[in-house]
Design a protein around this motif. Structure first.
Motif, PDB file in Angstrom:
ATOM      1  N   PHE A  77      -2.334   6.892  -4.299  1.00  0.00           N
ATOM      2  CA  PHE A  77      -2.235   6.651  -2.867  1.00  0.00           C
ATOM      3  C   PHE A  77      -3.468   5.913  -2.359  1.00  0.00           C
ATOM      4  N   ASP A  78      -3.230   4.974  -1.478  1.00  0.00           N
ATOM      5  CA  ASP A  78      -4.351   4.287  -0.834  1.00  0.00           C
ATOM      6  C   ASP A  78      -4.954   5.144   0.271  1.00  0.00           C
ATOM      7  N   LYS A  83       0.837  -1.201   0.000  1.00  0.00           N
ATOM      8  CA  LYS A  83       0.000   0.000   0.000  1.00  0.00           C
ATOM      9  C   LYS A  83       0.874   1.253   0.000  1.00  0.00           C
ATOM     10  N   LYS A  84       0.288   2.366  -0.461  1.00  0.00           N
ATOM     11  CA  LYS A  84       0.985   3.652  -0.460  1.00  0.00           C
ATOM     12  C   LYS A  84       0.211   4.658   0.375  1.00  0.00           C
ATOM     13  N   VAL A  85       0.923   5.270   1.317  1.00  0.00           N
ATOM     14  CA  VAL A  85       0.317   6.246   2.212  1.00  0.00           C
ATOM     15  C   VAL A  85       1.085   7.558   2.105  1.00  0.00           C
ATOM     16  N   TYR A  86       0.345   8.652   1.991  1.00  0.00           N
ATOM     17  CA  TYR A  86       0.929   9.992   1.985  1.00  0.00           C
ATOM     18  C   TYR A  86       0.601  10.668   3.304  1.00  0.00           C
ATOM     19  N   ALA A  89      -6.535  10.443  -3.064  1.00  0.00           N
ATOM     20  CA  ALA A  89      -6.221   9.130  -2.489  1.00  0.00           C
ATOM     21  C   ALA A  89      -7.494   8.286  -2.342  1.00  0.00           C
ATOM     22  N   GLY A  90      -7.300   7.010  -2.073  1.00  0.00           N
ATOM     23  CA  GLY A  90      -8.442   6.130  -1.849  1.00  0.00           C
ATOM     24  C   GLY A  90      -9.290   6.590  -0.688  1.00  0.00           C
ATOM     25  N   LYS A 141      -9.517  20.688  -0.205  1.00  0.00           N
ATOM     26  CA  LYS A 141      -8.928  20.901  -1.531  1.00  0.00           C
ATOM     27  C   LYS A 141      -7.691  20.023  -1.710  1.00  0.00           C
ATOM     28  N   ALA A 142      -6.904  19.870  -0.638  1.00  0.00           N
ATOM     29  CA  ALA A 142      -5.744  18.979  -0.699  1.00  0.00           C
ATOM     30  C   ALA A 142      -6.172  17.548  -1.002  1.00  0.00           C
ATOM     31  N   ALA A 143      -7.282  17.127  -0.395  1.00  0.00           N
ATOM     32  CA  ALA A 143      -7.803  15.785  -0.660  1.00  0.00           C
ATOM     33  C   ALA A 143      -8.154  15.631  -2.137  1.00  0.00           C
ATOM     34  N   GLU A 144      -8.672  16.704  -2.731  1.00  0.00           N
ATOM     35  CA  GLU A 144      -8.969  16.701  -4.169  1.00  0.00           C
ATOM     36  C   GLU A 144      -7.679  16.587  -4.983  1.00  0.00           C
TER      37      GLU A 144
END
Length: 227
Positions: free
Chosen positions: A157-158, A133-136, A184-185, A177-180
């Motif tokens: 990103f997951d 998995k990839k996490v930011y 990520a999943g 907005k960052a989430a946009e």
């Protein structure tokens, strides 16, 4: 599977069934922390996003007891070395494969002075690839357009762990907005409610992210989320 456990503020514990990593372990003095520093018996690594005391936190004591490798920017790793704690230095844009997974540092817009005012390099976000998995982990940061580039170059990103507390970091509107930008999943809020200045309504964050057609999840201190 990768399990993310929130310990309050910006502290996350990630476990893939074999390896265990801790990020920004601010526990002592954190009124929302659900565990004490001595709760961790075995850790592969401690990742530090920047030098502020509410992120370095208890990392020295935990690393000495668990023999965890500290991974952070060059200046922070040097500071830990003076405390008798070994580490692996990275710089912004650099990454490294470790036995537990891959770590890359990204830009973040914040500060990075140490516990006694030392200059400890540049603040960072963390891209961790672990357990497939990839996490930011965005670290402490304001909103910036290059989050789109971080996602393009390092994603998909997951999960994205995003500060929402305002005052010192993004507030809810900017974090949505960052989430946009990151897309990520799932977007998960952090860095809120620890102190009066960073009180935030997590439900509002979730609503704003969901209004954009994405998924957000509140993980309370002591709770876990499986990817």
């Amino acid at each position: 599977m990768l399990t993310l456990t929130f310990h309050g503020h910006s502290c996350w514990e990630l476990f893939d069934g074999t390896h265990r990593v801790l990020i920004d372990p601010f526990l002592t003095g954190n009124p929302l922390a659900d565990v004490r520093p001595d709760a961790f018996e075995k850790l592969d690594a401690i990742l530090i996003s920047h030098g502020h005391g509410d992120h370095i936190g208890d990392a020295v004591a935990i690393a000495k007891r668990t023999k965890a490798l500290v991974v952070a920017n060059y200046e922070i790793v040097g500071w830990f070395g003076k405390q008798g704690v070994p580490g692996h230095p990275l710089s912004i844009g650099g990454g490294r494969q470790f036995p537990f997974g891959h770590v890359k540092l990204t830009i973040a817009h914040h500060g990075s002075t140490g516990p006694d005012g030392e200059a400890l390099g540049n603040p960072a976000g963390i891209v961790l690839t672990m357990g497939g998995k990839k996490v930011y982990h965005a670290g402490d940061t304001g909103l910036f357009l290059d989050m789109k580039l971080i996602a393009e170059m390092n994603g998909p990103f997951d999960a994205a762990l995003l500060p929402i507390g305002d005052n010192f970091t993004m507030g809810i509107v900017d974090a949505a907005k960052a989430a946009e930008f990151v897309d990520a999943g799932v977007a998960i809020p952090m860095h809120y409610d620890t102190f009066e200045w960073i009180k935030a309504d997590t439900n509002e964050f979730v609503k704003r992210v969901e209004a954009g057609g994405r998924i957000a999840k509140v993980v309370k201190p002591g709770e876990s989320f499986a990817l």
